[in-house]
Structure formats: structure tokens, C-alpha cells
Design a protein around this motif. Structure first.
Motif, PDB file in Angstrom:
ATOM      1  N   LEU A  48       0.812  -1.220   0.000  1.00 63.10           N
ATOM      2  CA  LEU A  48       0.000   0.000   0.000  1.00 63.10           C
ATOM      3  C   LEU A  48       0.844   1.269   0.000  1.00 63.10           C
ATOM      4  O   LEU A  48       0.296   2.363  -0.057  1.00 63.10           O
ATOM      5  N   ALA A  49       2.179   1.139   0.055  1.00 61.73           N
ATOM      6  CA  ALA A  49       3.050   2.315   0.044  1.00 61.73           C
ATOM      7  C   ALA A  49       3.086   2.926  -1.355  1.00 61.73           C
ATOM      8  O   ALA A  49       2.975   2.221  -2.365  1.00 61.73           O
ATOM      9  N   PRO A  50       3.256   4.247  -1.464  1.00 62.07           N
ATOM     10  CA  PRO A  50       3.316   4.902  -2.787  1.00 62.07           C
ATOM     11  C   PRO A  50       4.627   4.567  -3.495  1.00 62.07           C
ATOM     12  O   PRO A  50       5.570   4.057  -2.883  1.00 62.07           O
ATOM     13  N   PRO A  51       4.707   4.857  -4.802  1.00 62.78           N
ATOM     14  CA  PRO A  51       5.956   4.596  -5.541  1.00 62.78           C
ATOM     15  C   PRO A  51       7.134   5.335  -4.934  1.00 62.78           C
ATOM     16  O   PRO A  51       7.008   6.478  -4.490  1.00 62.78           O
ATOM     17  N   GLN A  52       8.288   4.667  -4.927  1.00 64.46           N
ATOM     18  CA  GLN A  52       9.496   5.255  -4.357  1.00 64.46           C
ATOM     19  C   GLN A  52      10.642   5.131  -5.359  1.00 64.46           C
ATOM     20  O   GLN A  52      10.500   4.507  -6.411  1.00 64.46           O
ATOM     21  N   GLY A  65       4.077   1.208 -14.978  1.00 65.30           N
ATOM     22  CA  GLY A  65       2.766   1.793 -14.738  1.00 65.30           C
ATOM     23  C   GLY A  65       2.557   2.179 -13.286  1.00 65.30           C
ATOM     24  O   GLY A  65       1.949   3.211 -12.981  1.00 65.30           O
ATOM     25  N   PHE A  66       3.072   1.369 -12.373  1.00 68.68           N
ATOM     26  CA  PHE A  66       2.957   1.688 -10.952  1.00 68.68           C
ATOM     27  C   PHE A  66       3.756   2.933 -10.601  1.00 68.68           C
ATOM     28  O   PHE A  66       3.264   3.817  -9.894  1.00 68.68           O
ATOM     29  N   CYS A  67       4.991   3.017 -11.109  1.00 65.90           N
ATOM     30  CA  CYS A  67       5.817   4.195 -10.823  1.00 65.90           C
ATOM     31  C   CYS A  67       5.196   5.465 -11.402  1.00 65.90           C
ATOM     32  O   CYS A  67       5.351   6.556 -10.831  1.00 65.90           O
ATOM     33  N   ALA A  68       4.487   5.322 -12.520  1.00 66.67           N
ATOM     34  CA  ALA A  68       3.835   6.485 -13.139  1.00 66.67           C
ATOM     35  C   ALA A  68       2.478   6.793 -12.520  1.00 66.67           C
ATOM     36  O   ALA A  68       1.834   7.774 -12.914  1.00 66.67           O
ATOM     37  N   GLY A  69       2.043   5.970 -11.586  1.00 67.76           N
ATOM     38  CA  GLY A  69       0.766   6.210 -10.916  1.00 67.76           C
ATOM     39  C   GLY A  69      -0.439   5.746 -11.699  1.00 67.76           C
ATOM     40  O   GLY A  69      -1.568   6.113 -11.358  1.00 67.76           O
ATOM     41  N   ARG A  70      -0.226   4.913 -12.742  1.00 66.54           N
ATOM     42  CA  ARG A  70      -1.345   4.467 -13.576  1.00 66.54           C
ATOM     43  C   ARG A  70      -1.855   3.073 -13.191  1.00 66.54           C
ATOM     44  O   ARG A  70      -2.945   2.691 -13.610  1.00 66.54           O
TER      45      ARG A  70
END
Length: 457
Positions: free
Chosen positions: A353-357, A417-422
Motif C-alpha cells: 500500500l506504500a506509494p511509488p518510491q 505503470g505503478f511508478c507512473a501512478g497508472r
């Protein structure tokens, strides 16, 4: 692996939240893996009821967890419902020695299983030829690891039967097949049999619920942590054996006696026993490794990226792909497998659940570099097959590279896609767990089908 298993899960966000809750619950040593499974079943039932009432996944999860109460309250509720369980005394009567009794019992069982694994290995070395033992080594040791985990999880009859079949079928095949001594198919079978056997251990670890993505990821985490503990035990054991040999030498014990004792008794008993002990440590001390895993992934991710770039340069400088050294291609495969292990362990150690880092982007860079290496290696293998014809080694290596290409390519897409927030992180995690059975199927194919196709040469 079916087509449905490869389709995106519409409830991946919910599955990620349940996985996080499960890891939190499992940190409590008073709650066994089987208890966590039962608690998760109750949680899912509540979520289904709330979803049917019109709540979305996130709302259903939060309300269901709230209604289940605090972790201690849930533990006490389970203890009251299972009055004959030893852990009831641990939860309800804090002064009771039941907790230490249970730990002592598990320790005793582990020691018995570890000793049995060592004695079985010793017997195999005495009764089998060196070639036969190499073929059967994994099938001699890993059933004991599976047996210990099965005892811990109170495995059901059907799961035991399936697990036994996974061990028995390849055991019969590799001992009946008329391999040419030192032939390629024999070496290939010896390398892939441990993969099949480890798949059987995985089936036991997940308690027979292999279709559960959460259980598969738990097994990935278990595998990585077991490797860490086994390595530490091996290093510590090596130091102790070195000191022991030094003391014996100073006591003027003949060197032949020292070597005989170590080769004939200490190593055959210690190595398989250490594997069982490592599994016990992972089960008993999960919270310890959880603190180590993120550090390890942050250290090895940039190092792996630099290694991949160096490997790509080496492949390009090798000249003609047809003439590329076979050893270099084998090393490339080993590195790609290392990247896969790093990917799986990084995902299993990360908070879903942590945001991309930053290190998520670095992992995607590792995947892109690995894909470039894999593409060059596959081109070289396909060129060698076209030039010199097919052989067991080339076919098996090409097949493994195809699997790695598929998994790493889609992982790079999902990770980007995860790193880009998609895309949610759960999609990247779910892809790994859905694809893992493909390696077990491929290993079984290599052990059972490839040798007769190529005449056991």
C-alpha cells in the motif's frame, strides 16, 4: 496455468489489503499459520457479506476488520472456540508455560526431522552411486522439509497425496530412464528435479491452497528468507568446522581421519539438517527477516543493475552471436534467474500500500536491462540452433529464456505503470504469483519429456 489465471483481478486492491493484514497477524508467534488461514476465512466471509450489502472493496475491508476487533480480541475468540488447542492457554492464561511447551515441541520435531534428513542423505551416499545420488539428492532431502511444514499446517489427505505424487513421479522417471552416462539429458534432469521438488514443498507450505495468490507470495517470501538463513548457517558451520579441523590438527590427529569424519559424517548430516533448521527459523522468526529484507533489496538492486549493464556490454563485444561462447550464455541465464529472484523478493518485502518510491523505479531499470540481456541471449541461442541444429541444452535454455522474457517484460510494464501512478502495485504482485506455476510445469516437462525426446543422450 489457465487463461483465467492470467486475467487481471478486479479485486487486486482488496487482495493487497488482505495480504498486509495477514502479514501483520502472522507476526504474532502465538498464532499458527493454520490459525491465520481460519481467521482470513472469517474476514473474507465478512467482506463478502458487506460487499453484497453494497459497500465497495475498501469500505468492506475496513468495516470487516473493525468488526473483528483488535488482534488480541480475535485471538481470545479463537481460543474460546478451540478449547482443546494448546495455544488457548497461551492467550488466556499469560502465566501458563504452554507457550514454551509448544515451542519446545516444535523444536523437538524439527530436530528429529533434521536428523532424519541427515541420516537419509548419509544412507543415499552409501547405497547409491555418485551419479544416482546427484539425480536423487533433492528428492531425498526436500521431502523432510515438506514433512515438517506439513506437520505444522496439519495438511489434509488430498494435499498429502498430491504432494507425494509430485515427489514420486519424477523419482521414478529419473531412476528408470536409461540415461547415457554423463549425457546432456541426465544433467538437465538433475538440474530441474530440485525445481519440481521445491514446487512440492510450496504446495505443502500454502496448505494445499495453491490457487491463492496470497499463499503463493508467502511461499516466495519463505523461499527468500530460507536462503538467507541457510547461507548464514552454512557460513557459521564452515567457521566451526574450520576451527574443529585446526584443533584436531594441533592435537596431531591424522589429516586422513579429519577428512574422513567431515566428508563421511559431518557434512552429510549437517547440510540437509541445516536446510530443515533454516525452514524452522523462518517459521519462528519471520519478523526478524522482515527487517532485513528491505535493506537487502536496496543494496542489491543497484549492484544488479550495474552487473546487467556490464553483461550486456560483454555480450555485444562477443562478436557473432552464433560464435558466442556457450559458457557465457549459461552465465547470462544464471544472471537472469538472479534478477527474477531479486524481483520476487523485492515485491514480497515491500509494503503493497506504500506509494511509488525511488527504488521502485530502480527495479524497473533492472528489469529493462535484464530484458535487453535476455533478448541478446535468446538471439544467440536461436542462431546457434539454426546453425548447428537442436540439442537438449539449447532447447531447454531457449525455453527458460522465453519464460523469463514473458515474466520480466510484463513485470516491467506493470512496474513502470505503478511508478507512473497508472497501475496499482497489486497488479505487479499478482502477475508474479500467477506466473510462478509456469516454471514448475516447465521443470516437470524437462524432467519427464525432454530426455525421451532426445533419446536420453
Amino acid at each position: 496455468m489457465t487463461v483465467d489465471e492470467l486475467q487481471p483481478d478486479p479485486h487486486e486492491g482488496l487482495e493487497a489489503q488482505i495480504a498486509q493484514w495477514r502479514r501483520y497477524v502472522r507476526r504474532r508467534e502465538a498464532i499458527s499459520a493454520a490459525d491465520v488461514d481460519e481467521m482470513e476465512d472469517h474476514l473474507r466471509e465478512r467482506i463478502d457479506e458487506l460487499s453484497a450489502a453494497g459497500l465497495d472493496d475498501e469500505e468492506s475491508f475496513l468495516v470487516a476488520v473493525k468488526r473483528m476487533g483488535s488482534l488480541d480480541a480475535v485471538s481470545q475468540e479463537f481460543a474460546r472456540e478451540h478449547s482443546d488447542r494448546l495455544w488457548k492457554q497461551l492467550v488466556l492464561v499469560s502465566s501458563s508455560p504452554a507457550g514454551s511447551t509448544r515451542t519446545s515441541r516444535e523444536l523437538a520435531v524439527m530436530l528429529v526431522v533434521a536428523m532424519a534428513a541427515g541420516l537419509a542423505t548419509k544412507a543415499g551416499l552409501q547405497l547409491l552411486s555418485a551419479t544416482s545420488f546427484a539425480l536423487n539428492a533433492a528428492l531425498i532431502v526436500l521431502p523432510f522439509v515438506a514433512g515438517y511444514l506439513g506437520w505444522k499446517r496439519r495438511l489434509s489427505g488430498p494435499a498429502i497425496a498430491v504432494t507425494a505424487a509430485i515427489f514420486v513421479v519424477p523419482a521414478i522417471a529419473i531412476n528408470v530412464y536409461p540415461f547415457d552416462a554423463g549425457g546432456s539429458t541426465m544433467i538437465i534432469a538433475a538440474l530441474h528435479t530440485p525445481v519440481v521438488a521445491w514446487g512440492a514443498v510450496g504446495l505443502v507450505y500454502v496448505g494445499g491452497r495453491w490457487r491463492s495468490q496470497d499463499r503463493r507470495m508467502d511461499f516466495v517470501r519463505f523461499s527468500g528468507e530460507l536462503a538467507i538463513y541457510f547461507t548464514l548457517l552454512a557460513l557459521g558451520g564452515g567457521v566451526l568446522l574450520g576451527l574443529l579441523a585446526t584443533v584436531f590438527g594441533l592435537a596431531e590427529v591424522p589429516s586422513g581421519v579429519i577428512e574422513s569424519v567431515m566428508a563421511d559424517w559431518l557434512l552429510p548430516l549437517a547440510v540437509p539438517g541445516a536446510l530443515v533448521v533454516a525452514g524452522w527459523l523462518v517459521e519462528a522468526k519471520q519478523n526478524v527477516v522482515e527487517n532485513i529484507a528491505p535493506v537487502l533489496t536496496k543494496v542489491f538492486t543497484p549492484l544488479t543493475l550495474m552487473m546487467l549493464v556490464a553483461c550486456l556490454v560483454a555480450l555485444i563485444r562477443a562478436g557473432s552471436l552464433v560464435e558466442a561462447d556457450r559458457t557465457l550464455l549459461i552465465v547470462m541465464d544464471a544472471i537472469l534467474l538472479l534478477v527474477l529472484c531479486l524481483l520476487l523478493y523485492s515485491i514480497s518485502a515491500r509494503d503493497p500500500l506504500a506509494p511509488p518510491q525511488f527504488f521502485d523505479g530502480l527495479l524497473v531499470a533492472v528489469l529493462v536491462a535484464a530484458l535487453a540481456v535476455d533478448a541478446v541471449a535468446m538471439t544467440a541461442m536461436a542462431s546457434r540452433i539454426a546453425e548447428f541444429g537442436a540439442s537438449p541444452n539449447k532447447v531447454v535454455a531457449l525455453g527458460l529464456n522465453v519464460l523469463l522474457l514473458v515474466q520480466l517484460a510484463w513485470s516491467a510494464v506493470l512496474g513502470g505503470g505503478f511508478c507512473a501512478g497508472r497501475r496499482p502495485f497489486a497488479q505487479l504482485c499478482g502477475w508474479q504469483t500467477r506466473f510462478l506455476p509456469a516454471y514448475l510445469i516447465w521443470a516437470g516437462f524437462v524432467v519427464l519429456v525432454v530426455p525421451p525426446v532426445f533419446g536420453f543422450a
